[in-house]
Design a protein around this motif. Structure first.
Motif, PDB file in Angstrom:
ATOM      1  N   LEU A 259       0.825  -1.201   0.000  1.00 54.21           N
ATOM      2  CA  LEU A 259       0.000   0.000   0.000  1.00 54.21           C
ATOM      3  C   LEU A 259       0.865   1.259   0.000  1.00 54.21           C
ATOM      4  O   LEU A 259       0.644   2.169  -0.825  1.00 54.21           O
ATOM      5  N   GLU A 260       1.829   1.328   0.908  1.00 52.08           N
ATOM      6  CA  GLU A 260       2.648   2.528   1.023  1.00 52.08           C
ATOM      7  C   GLU A 260       3.448   2.792  -0.254  1.00 52.08           C
ATOM      8  O   GLU A 260       3.656   3.951  -0.634  1.00 52.08           O
ATOM      9  N   ASP A 261       3.873   1.727  -0.920  1.00 55.65           N
ATOM     10  CA  ASP A 261       4.622   1.923  -2.166  1.00 55.65           C
ATOM     11  C   ASP A 261       3.693   2.360  -3.290  1.00 55.65           C
ATOM     12  O   ASP A 261       4.054   3.209  -4.107  1.00 55.65           O
ATOM     13  N   LEU A 262       2.504   1.783  -3.351  1.00 54.84           N
ATOM     14  CA  LEU A 262       1.542   2.182  -4.388  1.00 54.84           C
ATOM     15  C   LEU A 262       1.078   3.617  -4.206  1.00 54.84           C
ATOM     16  O   LEU A 262       0.812   4.322  -5.195  1.00 54.84           O
TER      17      LEU A 262
ATOM     18  N   ARG B  34      -0.266   6.751  -6.756  1.00 54.11           N
ATOM     19  CA  ARG B  34      -1.721   6.826  -6.911  1.00 54.11           C
ATOM     20  C   ARG B  34      -2.384   6.918  -5.551  1.00 54.11           C
ATOM     21  O   ARG B  34      -1.778   6.578  -4.527  1.00 54.11           O
ATOM     22  N   SER B  35      -3.632   7.351  -5.565  1.00 49.81           N
ATOM     23  CA  SER B  35      -4.430   7.380  -4.345  1.00 49.81           C
ATOM     24  C   SER B  35      -5.202   6.070  -4.261  1.00 49.81           C
ATOM     25  O   SER B  35      -6.000   5.741  -5.157  1.00 49.81           O
ATOM     26  N   ILE B  36      -4.963   5.310  -3.202  1.00 47.89           N
ATOM     27  CA  ILE B  36      -5.570   3.993  -3.089  1.00 47.89           C
ATOM     28  C   ILE B  36      -5.774   3.653  -1.610  1.00 47.89           C
ATOM     29  O   ILE B  36      -4.960   4.038  -0.758  1.00 47.89           O
TER      30      ILE B  36
ATOM     31  N   VAL C 122      -6.175  -2.640  -1.577  1.00 53.30           N
ATOM     32  CA  VAL C 122      -4.978  -3.462  -1.736  1.00 53.30           C
ATOM     33  C   VAL C 122      -5.164  -4.809  -1.047  1.00 53.30           C
ATOM     34  O   VAL C 122      -4.753  -5.853  -1.576  1.00 53.30           O
ATOM     35  N   MET C 123      -5.782  -4.792   0.136  1.00 58.53           N
ATOM     36  CA  MET C 123      -6.018  -6.037   0.855  1.00 58.53           C
ATOM     37  C   MET C 123      -6.891  -6.983   0.038  1.00 58.53           C
ATOM     38  O   MET C 123      -6.628  -8.192  -0.034  1.00 58.53           O
ATOM     39  N   THR C 124      -7.928  -6.446  -0.598  1.00 55.03           N
ATOM     40  CA  THR C 124      -8.821  -7.268  -1.424  1.00 55.03           C
ATOM     41  C   THR C 124      -8.086  -7.846  -2.627  1.00 55.03           C
ATOM     42  O   THR C 124      -8.244  -9.019  -2.964  1.00 55.03           O
ATOM     43  N   VAL C 125      -7.261  -7.018  -3.279  1.00 60.20           N
ATOM     44  CA  VAL C 125      -6.512  -7.477  -4.448  1.00 60.20           C
ATOM     45  C   VAL C 125      -5.553  -8.598  -4.062  1.00 60.20           C
ATOM     46  O   VAL C 125      -5.464  -9.629  -4.751  1.00 60.20           O
ATOM     47  N   MET C 126      -4.855  -8.432  -2.955  1.00 58.05           N
ATOM     48  CA  MET C 126      -3.894  -9.447  -2.545  1.00 58.05           C
ATOM     49  C   MET C 126      -4.587 -10.722  -2.087  1.00 58.05           C
ATOM     50  O   MET C 126      -4.076 -11.837  -2.300  1.00 58.05           O
TER      51      MET C 126
END
Length: 201
Positions: A54-57, A61-63, A68-72
């Motif tokens: 998350l922190e790298d993304l 971008r705003s996310i 991110v948890m759902t995608v992973m």
């Protein structure tokens, strides 16, 4: 449009297994966000948390964390990553390499062509000089892992041995032939003896 060189390495090369060794089938192409997440998992090459990704993304971008948890979690369900509990969170690890994923996609596309040879010729024509050099390197690597054919001397020796064995077998007369030859010689000797006796009378 960029192209990735496809080389199907055996599982032992580089310590990585082929994609099919994990998933057992051809993968579907990753979605845009899935690819962004997996790119980081592949590049870091270590167990990662949702927070780290998350922190790298968020640098580009705003996310949200939940996104991110759902995608992973989806990537885990699809077999792209494995995960282990670490305290109150999960740590995710890729089950294969980026190269194996790219190779599987390219192999699938090539297999769908009704003229694979023409498809390869067209693909080679699109290659840059750097990609052609990478192809030559890959051919050399693959060539080192292909068993070499027998040396001409060894092959000639085997053929000579086979011919010698055949000649030996051919030189030995069959039992029936020997008997026939013996009987014929005896008959000739008998006839000759009778004629000599007649001349003597």
């Amino acid at each position: 449009m960029s192209y990735v060189l496809f080389v199907a390495f055996p599982p032992s090369i580089g310590g990585h297994s082929r994609f099919a060794d994990y998933g057992g089938g051809v993968p579907r192409q990753l979605g845009e966000l899935e690819d962004a997440v997996m790119t980081r998992v592949w590049q870091w090459n270590r167990p990662v948390t949702v927070r780290e990704v998350l922190e790298d993304l968020q640098q580009e971008r705003s996310i949200a964390y939940t996104t991110v948890m759902t995608v992973m979690d989806n990537l885990h369900q699809k077999g792209w990553v494995r995960r282990e509990v670490d305290g109150r969170a999960y740590r995710y690890t890729a089950v294969s390499t980026r190269a194996a994923y790219s190779a599987a996609l390219m192999n699938e596309a090539w297999a769908q062509s009704d003229n694979p040879a023409s498809a390869l010729v067209a693909f080679f024509g699109m290659m840059s000089s750097e990609q052609r050099e990478a192809l030559n390197d890959a051919i050399r690597i693959v060539g080192h892992n292909v068993p070499e054919p027998p040396a001409p001397q060894a092959e000639a020796a085997r053929e000579a041995a086979g011919q010698g064995a055949g000649g030996g077998a051919g030189g030995a007369a069959a039992p029936g032939a020997a008997e026939d030859a013996g009987e014929g010689a005896a008959e000739d000797a008998g006839e000759g003896g009778d004629e000599n006796e007649g001349d003597g009378r």
